[in-house]
Design a protein around this motif. Structure first.
Motif, PDB file in Angstrom:
ATOM      1  N   LYS A 160      -9.800  -3.244 -34.087  1.00 43.34           N
ATOM      2  CA  LYS A 160      -8.907  -2.246 -33.518  1.00 43.34           C
ATOM      3  C   LYS A 160      -8.123  -1.491 -34.580  1.00 43.34           C
ATOM      4  CE  LYS A 160      -8.183  -4.905 -29.250  1.00 43.34           C
ATOM      5  NZ  LYS A 160      -7.167  -5.566 -28.397  1.00 43.34           N
ATOM      6  N   LEU A 161      -8.172  -1.980 -35.825  1.00 41.71           N
ATOM      7  CA  LEU A 161      -7.397  -1.354 -36.890  1.00 41.71           C
ATOM      8  C   LEU A 161      -7.984   0.011 -37.234  1.00 41.71           C
ATOM      9  CD1 LEU A 161      -5.108  -1.590 -38.933  1.00 41.71           C
ATOM     10  CD2 LEU A 161      -6.704  -2.733 -40.490  1.00 41.71           C
ATOM     11  N   LYS A 162      -7.182   1.039 -37.060  1.00 44.19           N
ATOM     12  CA  LYS A 162      -7.610   2.416 -37.336  1.00 44.19           C
ATOM     13  C   LYS A 162      -6.814   3.069 -38.452  1.00 44.19           C
ATOM     14  CE  LYS A 162     -10.587   2.171 -34.021  1.00 44.19           C
ATOM     15  NZ  LYS A 162     -12.042   2.064 -34.343  1.00 44.19           N
ATOM     16  N   HIS A 163      -5.537   2.714 -38.586  1.00 43.42           N
ATOM     17  CA  HIS A 163      -4.678   3.341 -39.594  1.00 43.42           C
ATOM     18  C   HIS A 163      -3.844   2.265 -40.284  1.00 43.42           C
ATOM     19  CE1 HIS A 163      -5.536   6.644 -36.755  1.00 43.42           C
ATOM     20  NE2 HIS A 163      -5.508   7.409 -37.835  1.00 43.42           N
ATOM     21  N   VAL A 164      -3.526   2.532 -41.534  1.00 39.48           N
ATOM     22  CA  VAL A 164      -2.635   1.676 -42.302  1.00 39.48           C
ATOM     23  C   VAL A 164      -1.536   2.565 -42.872  1.00 39.48           C
ATOM     24  CG1 VAL A 164      -4.092   1.882 -44.358  1.00 39.48           C
ATOM     25  CG2 VAL A 164      -2.470   0.001 -44.175  1.00 39.48           C
ATOM     26  N   VAL A 165      -0.306   2.096 -42.785  1.00 40.36           N
ATOM     27  CA  VAL A 165       0.867   2.852 -43.234  1.00 40.36           C
ATOM     28  C   VAL A 165       1.415   2.171 -44.474  1.00 40.36           C
ATOM     29  CG1 VAL A 165       3.162   3.689 -42.641  1.00 40.36           C
ATOM     30  CG2 VAL A 165       1.377   3.597 -40.886  1.00 40.36           C
ATOM     31  N   LEU A 166       1.457   2.919 -45.590  1.00 37.67           N
ATOM     32  CA  LEU A 166       1.995   2.414 -46.846  1.00 37.67           C
ATOM     33  C   LEU A 166       3.107   3.365 -47.286  1.00 37.67           C
ATOM     34  CD1 LEU A 166       1.713   0.313 -49.164  1.00 37.67           C
ATOM     35  CD2 LEU A 166       0.172   1.932 -50.285  1.00 37.67           C
ATOM     36  N   GLY A 167       4.345   2.965 -47.049  1.00 40.22           N
ATOM     37  CA  GLY A 167       5.479   3.832 -47.354  1.00 40.22           C
ATOM     38  C   GLY A 167       5.484   5.030 -46.420  1.00 40.22           C
ATOM     39  N   GLU A 168       5.463   6.240 -46.989  1.00 42.86           N
ATOM     40  CA  GLU A 168       5.446   7.459 -46.189  1.00 42.86           C
ATOM     41  C   GLU A 168       4.038   7.977 -45.948  1.00 42.86           C
ATOM     42  OE1 GLU A 168       6.056   8.617 -50.512  1.00 42.86           O
ATOM     43  OE2 GLU A 168       6.785   7.083 -49.111  1.00 42.86           O
ATOM     44  N   VAL A 182      -4.959  -4.865 -35.053  1.00 41.42           N
ATOM     45  CA  VAL A 182      -3.974  -4.002 -34.398  1.00 41.42           C
ATOM     46  C   VAL A 182      -4.367  -2.559 -34.671  1.00 41.42           C
ATOM     47  CG1 VAL A 182      -2.104  -5.685 -34.478  1.00 41.42           C
ATOM     48  CG2 VAL A 182      -2.466  -4.135 -36.411  1.00 41.42           C
ATOM     49  N   ALA A 183      -3.818  -1.650 -33.897  1.00 38.84           N
ATOM     50  CA  ALA A 183      -4.172  -0.240 -34.064  1.00 38.84           C
ATOM     51  C   ALA A 183      -3.615   0.325 -35.366  1.00 38.84           C
ATOM     52  CB  ALA A 183      -3.666   0.569 -32.870  1.00 38.84           C
ATOM     53  N   THR A 184      -2.379   0.003 -35.684  1.00 38.06           N
ATOM     54  CA  THR A 184      -1.728   0.500 -36.895  1.00 38.06           C
ATOM     55  C   THR A 184      -1.079  -0.661 -37.620  1.00 38.06           C
ATOM     56  OG1 THR A 184      -1.287   2.635 -35.831  1.00 38.06           O
ATOM     57  CG2 THR A 184      -0.036   2.123 -37.823  1.00 38.06           C
ATOM     58  N   LEU A 185      -1.388  -0.789 -38.900  1.00 35.61           N
ATOM     59  CA  LEU A 185      -0.845  -1.876 -39.717  1.00 35.61           C
ATOM     60  C   LEU A 185       0.116  -1.291 -40.737  1.00 35.61           C
ATOM     61  CD1 LEU A 185      -1.221  -4.994 -40.116  1.00 35.61           C
ATOM     62  CD2 LEU A 185      -2.737  -4.422 -42.009  1.00 35.61           C
ATOM     63  N   HIS A 186       1.268  -1.938 -40.898  1.00 36.32           N
ATOM     64  CA  HIS A 186       2.295  -1.469 -41.816  1.00 36.32           C
ATOM     65  C   HIS A 186       2.324  -2.383 -43.035  1.00 36.32           C
ATOM     66  CE1 HIS A 186       4.104   1.301 -38.815  1.00 36.32           C
ATOM     67  NE2 HIS A 186       3.698   0.387 -37.946  1.00 36.32           N
ATOM     68  N   LEU A 187       2.347  -1.794 -44.225  1.00 41.92           N
ATOM     69  CA  LEU A 187       2.396  -2.537 -45.481  1.00 41.92           C
ATOM     70  C   LEU A 187       3.655  -2.174 -46.244  1.00 41.92           C
ATOM     71  CD1 LEU A 187      -1.276  -2.177 -46.809  1.00 41.92           C
ATOM     72  CD2 LEU A 187      -0.305  -4.044 -45.485  1.00 41.92           C
ATOM     73  N   CYS A 191       5.689  -4.964 -52.306  1.00 43.87           N
ATOM     74  CA  CYS A 191       5.063  -6.282 -52.385  1.00 43.87           C
ATOM     75  C   CYS A 191       3.741  -6.357 -51.619  1.00 43.87           C
ATOM     76  CB  CYS A 191       6.011  -7.361 -51.868  1.00 43.87           C
ATOM     77  SG  CYS A 191       6.403  -7.251 -50.102  1.00 43.87           S
ATOM     78  N   LEU A 192       3.395  -5.310 -50.846  1.00 46.61           N
ATOM     79  CA  LEU A 192       2.123  -5.183 -50.118  1.00 46.61           C
ATOM     80  C   LEU A 192       1.943  -6.209 -49.011  1.00 46.61           C
ATOM     81  CD1 LEU A 192      -0.379  -4.405 -53.032  1.00 46.61           C
ATOM     82  CD2 LEU A 192       0.980  -2.826 -51.660  1.00 46.61           C
ATOM     83  N   ARG A 193       3.014  -6.802 -48.529  1.00 44.47           N
ATOM     84  CA  ARG A 193       2.902  -7.680 -47.361  1.00 44.47           C
ATOM     85  C   ARG A 193       2.663  -6.829 -46.116  1.00 44.47           C
ATOM     86  NH1 ARG A 193       7.732 -11.818 -46.801  1.00 44.47           N
ATOM     87  NH2 ARG A 193       6.451 -12.254 -44.945  1.00 44.47           N
ATOM     88  N   HIS A 194       1.881  -7.365 -45.159  1.00 42.06           N
ATOM     89  CA  HIS A 194       1.521  -6.583 -43.975  1.00 42.06           C
ATOM     90  C   HIS A 194       2.319  -7.067 -42.770  1.00 42.06           C
ATOM     91  CE1 HIS A 194      -1.190 -10.113 -43.853  1.00 42.06           C
ATOM     92  NE2 HIS A 194      -1.054 -10.017 -42.536  1.00 42.06           N
ATOM     93  N   PHE A 195       2.613  -6.112 -41.887  1.00 42.88           N
ATOM     94  CA  PHE A 195       3.368  -6.374 -40.663  1.00 42.88           C
ATOM     95  C   PHE A 195       2.719  -5.586 -39.538  1.00 42.88           C
ATOM     96  CE2 PHE A 195       6.227  -6.876 -44.238  1.00 42.88           C
ATOM     97  CZ  PHE A 195       6.841  -8.084 -43.978  1.00 42.88           C
TER      98      PHE A 195
END
Length: 424
Positions: A160-168, A182-187, A191-195
């Motif tokens: 289901k992961l389509k987008h990843v958000v790294l900062g802006e 998940v649909a959108t993953l936040h990093l 430190c590059l930890r994912h949420f």
């Protein structure tokens, strides 16, 4: 009174019967009394095709059981499909029967390193149009089949992961990685930890103490910095970096075993912190002189010259070591294009600096640029500037090609590495 009379011993020859053979020394009397031919038992190795010569432990010249048969043990090992060492034989009929120095058969000894070097022969392993490396001889057929099955399942796995958000920056993923579905993953941009939710990444960003990658900063030129990170000392960060790279690299296979690698992370300083731009990794000790194992520039920073800077920096480290290097195969599509462009410019730049009447030495060019000679020759063949004439290779001076390179360098001011900014 009884008189003791000594009895006279009979003559042995007189007691023998004509039809009975004489008794052998050491033979019991009961067996000696039996008449008939003596049967001889011949010991022979039960392994088919074995003449009984040699021994598995090299203690004796002959053997009579399967446990000591070298041919029997070789057949058992050969069932798994492994590459066996050459067979040693001892000539029993010869006078020079020195067990300590056995003579090998006609089959030459091929080590595992020699086999790997044959499989990756230049320029790209003689695989033709196939991008997948040849695994025959390196593993059993069952292991190769399991690897291909796992590779196919990982490629076709629905996520289901389509987008990843790294900062802006919000980036669309290209491949599947070991992240939550998940649909959108936040990093975290440091430190590059994912949420998995925006609320948790905001709570983490408020308390994250990091403002740059771990490790040692070995290069700084204005806003660009490069950090050297040991995979054995900072495993968590390097594992998160590899998982992020798998979203944009198809041939990325190492996620968690990061101890044998060193990571060189490029960052750009802004807003009070060093933001990730890209990275490349290399083995701490490579038997095949690989100066790069994996390279990645984030999609939000592509087409800005950062990939070329990483390649140039890897060859700068190679020149400082006094050797030549080559990237590990197979390369990704974008990585192959970047490397071919760098090799082409390295050759043309060296040809422009040559004086009139001077000759071009490929070994000298390889020593100055740090590029492997096989990569240089393959690039020259692709450009059509090398020909074979009268038993030697001749490099052609293509004026149109050189003029086009000079005009392109004037128009495009690409980023480059400044060796004086290296902190060593």
């Amino acid at each position: 009174m009884v008189a003791m009379v000594r009895r006279k011993k009979p003559d042995r020859c007189s007691l023998q019967v004509a039809d009975t053979p004489p008794r052998l020394r050491g033979t019991p009397k009961r067996l000696a009394s039996l008449s008939g031919p003596v049967t001889t038992i011949v010991k022979k190795c039960p392994t088919p095709g074995c003449d009984g010569s040699g021994h598995i432990f090299k203690r004796c010249h002959t053997h009579y059981t399967a446990s000591g048969c070298p041919l029997h043990h070789r057949k058992r090992r050969n069932r798994s499909g492994r590459v066996l060492p050459p067979k040693l034989s001892i000539d029993v009929t010869s006078d020079n029967n020195d067990i300590s120095t056995p003579r090998p058969l006609s089959t030459p000894h091929i080590t595992r390193l020699d086999l790997i070097q044959q499989l990756i022969s230049p320029p790209f392993g003689n695989h033709g149009d196939q991008r997948e490396p040849i695994l025959k001889g390196l593993a059993t057929p069952t292991e190769i089949q399991l690897f291909k099955e796992a590779q196919r399942k990982a490629k076709n796995k629905e996520s289901k992961l389509k987008h990843v958000v790294l900062g802006e920056h919000q980036m669309e993923v290209w491949f599947v990685s070991q992240f939550p579905s998940v649909a959108t993953l936040h990093l975290c941009k440091y430190c590059l930890r994912h949420f998995c939710s925006l609320a948790t990444i905001k709570l983490h960003a408020a308390s994250c103490p990091w403002r740059h990658p771990p490790g040692k900063e070995i290069y700084r030129d204005h806003m660009i910095s490069i950090f050297e990170i040991d995979g054995g000392q900072h495993q968590s960060y390097c594992q998160n970096l590899c998982l992020l790279a798998k979203l944009f690299l198809d041939h990325k296979t190492v996620y968690y075993d990061v101890q044998p690698f060193i990571f060189y992370v490029m960052t750009q300083y802004r807003d009070g912190g060093c933001h990730l731009v890209g990275y490349f990794s290399k083995e701490k000790s490579s038997a095949l002189n690989y100066n790069l194992s994996c390279i990645l520039v984030l999609p939000c920073y592509m087409r800005n010259g950062f990939g070329r800077m990483l390649i140039e920096f890897s060859y700068l480290l190679t020149r400082l070591e006094g050797t030549t290097g080559s990237p590990e195969r197979p390369l990704s599509d974008l990585g192959l294009v970047s490397y071919r462009s760098y090799w082409r410019d390295a050759i043309l730049d060296h040809m422009i600096q040559l004086k009139e009447g001077s000759s071009l030495s490929i070994k000298e060019l390889s020593k100055q640029s740090g590029v492997n000679t096989d990569d240089l020759v393959s690039t020259m063949q692709r450009l059509g500037i090398i020909k074979y004439c009268k038993g030697q290779h001749i490099v052609l001076h293509d004026k149109e090609l050189l003029d086009d390179y000079v005009g392109r360098c004037k128009k495009l001011k690409s980023r480059s590495i400044n060796p004086s900014c290296l902190k060593r």
